[in-house]
Design a protein around this motif. Structure first.
Motif, PDB file in Angstrom:
ATOM      1  N   THR A   1     -51.297  22.634 126.455  1.00 28.63           N
ATOM      2  CA  THR A   1     -52.019  22.718 127.717  1.00 28.63           C
ATOM      3  C   THR A   1     -51.760  21.515 128.619  1.00 28.63           C
ATOM      4  O   THR A   1     -52.145  21.528 129.781  1.00 28.63           O
ATOM      5  N   ARG A   2     -51.111  20.481 128.094  1.00 29.76           N
ATOM      6  CA  ARG A   2     -50.823  19.296 128.908  1.00 29.76           C
ATOM      7  C   ARG A   2     -49.428  19.358 129.520  1.00 29.76           C
ATOM      8  O   ARG A   2     -49.242  19.060 130.693  1.00 29.76           O
ATOM      9  N   THR A   3     -48.434  19.779 128.714  1.00 34.39           N
ATOM     10  CA  THR A   3     -47.052  19.764 129.182  1.00 34.39           C
ATOM     11  C   THR A   3     -46.563  21.119 129.668  1.00 34.39           C
ATOM     12  O   THR A   3     -45.528  21.206 130.329  1.00 34.39           O
ATOM     13  N   GLY A   4     -47.272  22.200 129.316  1.00 32.33           N
ATOM     14  CA  GLY A   4     -46.828  23.534 129.680  1.00 32.33           C
ATOM     15  C   GLY A   4     -45.811  24.126 128.727  1.00 32.33           C
ATOM     16  O   GLY A   4     -45.281  25.204 128.971  1.00 32.33           O
ATOM     17  N   ALA A   5     -45.527  23.434 127.614  1.00 35.53           N
ATOM     18  CA  ALA A   5     -44.596  23.970 126.627  1.00 35.53           C
ATOM     19  C   ALA A   5     -45.267  25.074 125.816  1.00 35.53           C
ATOM     20  O   ALA A   5     -46.490  25.108 125.670  1.00 35.53           O
ATOM     21  N   ALA A   6     -44.463  25.980 125.281  1.00 32.55           N
ATOM     22  CA  ALA A   6     -44.973  27.044 124.421  1.00 32.55           C
ATOM     23  C   ALA A   6     -43.912  27.415 123.403  1.00 32.55           C
ATOM     24  O   ALA A   6     -42.716  27.306 123.654  1.00 32.55           O
ATOM     25  N   SER A   7     -44.372  27.836 122.246  1.00 32.80           N
ATOM     26  CA  SER A   7     -43.444  28.270 121.202  1.00 32.80           C
ATOM     27  C   SER A   7     -44.036  29.453 120.475  1.00 32.80           C
ATOM     28  O   SER A   7     -45.252  29.653 120.456  1.00 32.80           O
ATOM     29  N   ALA A   8     -43.172  30.265 119.889  1.00 33.18           N
ATOM     30  CA  ALA A   8     -43.610  31.402 119.095  1.00 33.18           C
ATOM     31  C   ALA A   8     -42.767  31.451 117.825  1.00 33.18           C
ATOM     32  O   ALA A   8     -41.537  31.396 117.884  1.00 33.18           O
ATOM     33  N   ILE A   9     -43.436  31.533 116.703  1.00 29.58           N
ATOM     34  CA  ILE A   9     -42.764  31.607 115.412  1.00 29.58           C
ATOM     35  C   ILE A   9     -43.052  32.991 114.832  1.00 29.58           C
ATOM     36  O   ILE A   9     -44.197  33.323 114.527  1.00 29.58           O
ATOM     37  N   GLY A  10     -42.015  33.821 114.725  1.00 27.72           N
ATOM     38  CA  GLY A  10     -42.178  35.171 114.220  1.00 27.72           C
ATOM     39  C   GLY A  10     -42.131  35.202 112.703  1.00 27.72           C
ATOM     40  O   GLY A  10     -41.266  34.568 112.086  1.00 27.72           O
ATOM     41  N   ILE A  11     -43.057  35.959 112.091  1.00 29.23           N
ATOM     42  CA  ILE A  11     -43.136  36.096 110.642  1.00 29.23           C
ATOM     43  C   ILE A  11     -42.904  37.558 110.280  1.00 29.23           C
ATOM     44  O   ILE A  11     -43.751  38.412 110.588  1.00 29.23           O
ATOM     45  N   PRO A  12     -41.801  37.914 109.639  1.00 21.71           N
ATOM     46  CA  PRO A  12     -41.613  39.302 109.217  1.00 21.71           C
ATOM     47  C   PRO A  12     -42.762  39.774 108.333  1.00 21.71           C
ATOM     48  O   PRO A  12     -43.203  39.051 107.434  1.00 21.71           O
ATOM     49  N   ARG A  13     -43.233  40.979 108.563  1.00 22.66           N
ATOM     50  CA  ARG A  13     -44.437  41.471 107.889  1.00 22.66           C
ATOM     51  C   ARG A  13     -44.272  41.632 106.387  1.00 22.66           C
ATOM     52  O   ARG A  13     -45.247  41.603 105.640  1.00 22.66           O
ATOM     53  N   ASP A  14     -43.030  41.794 105.908  1.00 19.05           N
ATOM     54  CA  ASP A  14     -42.801  41.986 104.478  1.00 19.05           C
ATOM     55  C   ASP A  14     -42.525  40.683 103.736  1.00 19.05           C
ATOM     56  O   ASP A  14     -42.120  40.701 102.570  1.00 19.05           O
ATOM     57  N   SER A  15     -42.753  39.540 104.393  1.00 20.39           N
ATOM     58  CA  SER A  15     -42.542  38.250 103.745  1.00 20.39           C
ATOM     59  C   SER A  15     -43.457  38.106 102.529  1.00 20.39           C
ATOM     60  O   SER A  15     -44.672  38.296 102.628  1.00 20.39           O
ATOM     61  N   TRP A  16     -42.877  37.764 101.383  1.00 21.78           N
ATOM     62  CA  TRP A  16     -43.613  37.649 100.121  1.00 21.78           C
ATOM     63  C   TRP A  16     -44.117  36.217  99.977  1.00 21.78           C
ATOM     64  O   TRP A  16     -43.338  35.274  99.849  1.00 21.78           O
ATOM     65  N   VAL A  17     -45.440  36.042 100.016  1.00 23.07           N
ATOM     66  CA  VAL A  17     -46.021  34.701 100.046  1.00 23.07           C
ATOM     67  C   VAL A  17     -47.247  34.635  99.135  1.00 23.07           C
ATOM     68  O   VAL A  17     -47.853  35.657  98.813  1.00 23.07           O
ATOM     69  N   PRO A  18     -47.652  33.422  98.738  1.00 24.27           N
ATOM     70  CA  PRO A  18     -48.909  33.270  98.007  1.00 24.27           C
ATOM     71  C   PRO A  18     -50.100  33.552  98.924  1.00 24.27           C
ATOM     72  O   PRO A  18     -50.113  33.125 100.076  1.00 24.27           O
ATOM     73  N   ILE A  19     -51.090  34.264  98.391  1.00 21.85           N
ATOM     74  CA  ILE A  19     -52.321  34.546  99.126  1.00 21.85           C
ATOM     75  C   ILE A  19     -53.477  34.059  98.268  1.00 21.85           C
ATOM     76  O   ILE A  19     -53.672  34.546  97.144  1.00 21.85           O
ATOM     77  N   ALA A  20     -54.223  33.105  98.763  1.00 16.28           N
ATOM     78  CA  ALA A  20     -55.274  32.479  97.970  1.00 16.28           C
ATOM     79  C   ALA A  20     -56.223  33.518  97.365  1.00 16.28           C
ATOM     80  O   ALA A  20     -56.784  34.345  98.073  1.00 16.28           O
ATOM     81  N   GLY A  21     -56.375  33.468  96.029  1.00 20.37           N
ATOM     82  CA  GLY A  21     -57.271  34.378  95.331  1.00 20.37           C
ATOM     83  C   GLY A  21     -56.686  35.735  95.023  1.00 20.37           C
ATOM     84  O   GLY A  21     -57.342  36.580  94.404  1.00 20.37           O
ATOM     85  N   HIS A  22     -55.433  35.979  95.451  1.00 23.38           N
ATOM     86  CA  HIS A  22     -54.832  37.300  95.278  1.00 23.38           C
ATOM     87  C   HIS A  22     -53.383  37.234  94.800  1.00 23.38           C
ATOM     88  O   HIS A  22     -52.636  38.214  94.959  1.00 23.38           O
ATOM     89  N   GLY A  23     -52.970  36.127  94.207  1.00 28.24           N
ATOM     90  CA  GLY A  23     -51.601  36.014  93.736  1.00 28.24           C
ATOM     91  C   GLY A  23     -50.629  35.966  94.890  1.00 28.24           C
ATOM     92  O   GLY A  23     -50.885  35.327  95.917  1.00 28.24           O
ATOM     93  N   SER A  24     -49.510  36.669  94.745  1.00 31.18           N
ATOM     94  CA  SER A  24     -48.524  36.762  95.822  1.00 31.18           C
ATOM     95  C   SER A  24     -48.395  38.205  96.273  1.00 31.18           C
ATOM     96  O   SER A  24     -48.533  39.135  95.474  1.00 31.18           O
ATOM     97  N   ASN A  25     -48.128  38.384  97.546  1.00 27.12           N
ATOM     98  CA  ASN A  25     -48.026  39.726  98.116  1.00 27.12           C
ATOM     99  C   ASN A  25     -47.338  39.597  99.472  1.00 27.12           C
ATOM    100  O   ASN A  25     -47.014  38.499  99.923  1.00 27.12           O
ATOM    101  N   ARG A  26     -47.125  40.734 100.135  1.00 28.45           N
ATOM    102  CA  ARG A  26     -46.632  40.683 101.506  1.00 28.45           C
ATOM    103  C   ARG A  26     -47.640  39.927 102.365  1.00 28.45           C
ATOM    104  O   ARG A  26     -48.843  40.060 102.201  1.00 28.45           O
ATOM    105  N   VAL A  27     -47.123  39.164 103.331  1.00 30.40           N
ATOM    106  CA  VAL A  27     -48.002  38.328 104.142  1.00 30.40           C
ATOM    107  C   VAL A  27     -49.056  39.155 104.871  1.00 30.40           C
ATOM    108  O   VAL A  27     -50.200  38.713 105.051  1.00 30.40           O
TER     109      VAL A  27
END
Length: 302
Positions: A83-109
């Motif tokens: 909000t100060r410099t006017g810069a913006a970024s977007a980081i795309g995460i593919p929906r099928d990314s296999w990641v740790p999920i707290a309390g649920h082991g690992s699964n698609r994000v």
């Protein structure tokens, strides 16, 4: 007011976000269940002028009658706004990314949204990238389609022709093309006919969000436009934010400089687990993006 940038690339729902840009589009026809904006626990309020705001935008696959904040998501984009410099970024995460999920082991994000709603989903994506979002925005795809139609359609730069036998039998041509609401949804969701699969789909979602923001830019100087949009959202969305905080977020979107926008998609390798197709994300790359953009919402080369 300064000219608005073609924000994302916007994310969101889809994006969606598909989505953050939707807060500046007055649309009295949006139903209350179409969009939800949640502040993550521990996140501080917006202080426009010296903060970097991180918004995780996701499109919900919920069917009519289902809770969209407890369903599997699509079009996942982590959006940073300086909000100060006017810069913006977007980081795309593919929906099928296999990641740790707290309390649920690992699964698609995207399963994190189903397991624990926006709070768990935000923490899960934050753990992957190394940047914890301040807000999670969830939308249904009909909201996204209506939004695109309400602003008169959008233009995107399509790098390749592609089609889908169900969503788009007649191919999207290569080049600078105009999309209506349905076409923008299809452009954002088609995966199987793209050479890069989920990775190319995420990049297409970023192109759609850029188109939405660019279209909004043509109306950004109209007196009261953002104010009407915020009031419309307050009447039609489920949120725990005060009107003043929504107003500040909307202005943060409007202040982004189009010359300071960057978007990247987290890459990875394809694999299978239990017979299901998944993506093993490049965690080192995701963290590199997070490290680069965390403090100032500025990304280097992808």
């Amino acid at each position: 007011m300064s000219r608005v940038l073609p924000l994302l690339r916007r994310l969101l729902p889809l994006a969606l976000v598909l989505g953050v840009v939707g807060m500046t589009v007055p649309d009295s026809a949006v139903r209350p269940t179409e969009i939800s904006l949640v502040k993550l626990r521990g996140a501080e309020g917006v202080d426009v002028g010296d903060d970097v705001i991180w918004i995780l935008a996701v499109g919900s696959d919920a069917r009519p009658g289902e809770d969209m904040t407890r369903s599997r998501g699509d079009a996942i984009q982590l959006v940073g706004l300086n909000t100060r410099t006017g810069a913006a970024s977007a980081i795309g995460i593919p929906r099928d990314s296999w990641v740790p999920i707290a309390g649920h082991g690992s699964n698609r994000v995207n399963a994190a949204l189903y397991f624990g709603g926006p709070q768990l989903f935000g923490r899960t994506v934050g753990n992957l990238v190394g940047v914890q979002p301040d807000y999670v925005m969830v939308t249904r795809f009909p909201f996204f389609e209506n939004m695109v139609n309400d602003i008169g359609g959008i233009y995107v730069d399509n790098p390749r022709p592609f089609a889908d036998q169900y969503l788009k039998p007649k191919a999207f041509p290569k080049g600078h093309i105009k999309l209506n609401g349905y076409s923008a949804m299809a452009f954002s969701r088609i995966r199987k006919s793209l050479p890069g699969g989920d990775f190319d789909r995420s990049a297409n979602q970023q192109r759609v969000l850029r188109g939405i923001q660019a279209r909004i830019a043509t109306r950004s100087d109209q007196p009261g436009f953002i104010e009407r949009g915020v009031m419309s959202v307050m009447r039609n969305m489920d949120t725990d934010l005060a009107p003043s905080e929504l107003f500040q977020i909307a202005h943060a979107v409007a202040q982004v400089d189009p010359r300071k926008i960057r978007s990247c998609v987290v890459q990875g390798s394809f694999g299978t687990i239990g017979g299901a197709s998944i993506i093993f994300p490049n965690v080192a790359q995701a963290r590199r993006y997070g490290d680069a953009a965390r403090s100032d919402a500025t990304l280097g080369p992808c």
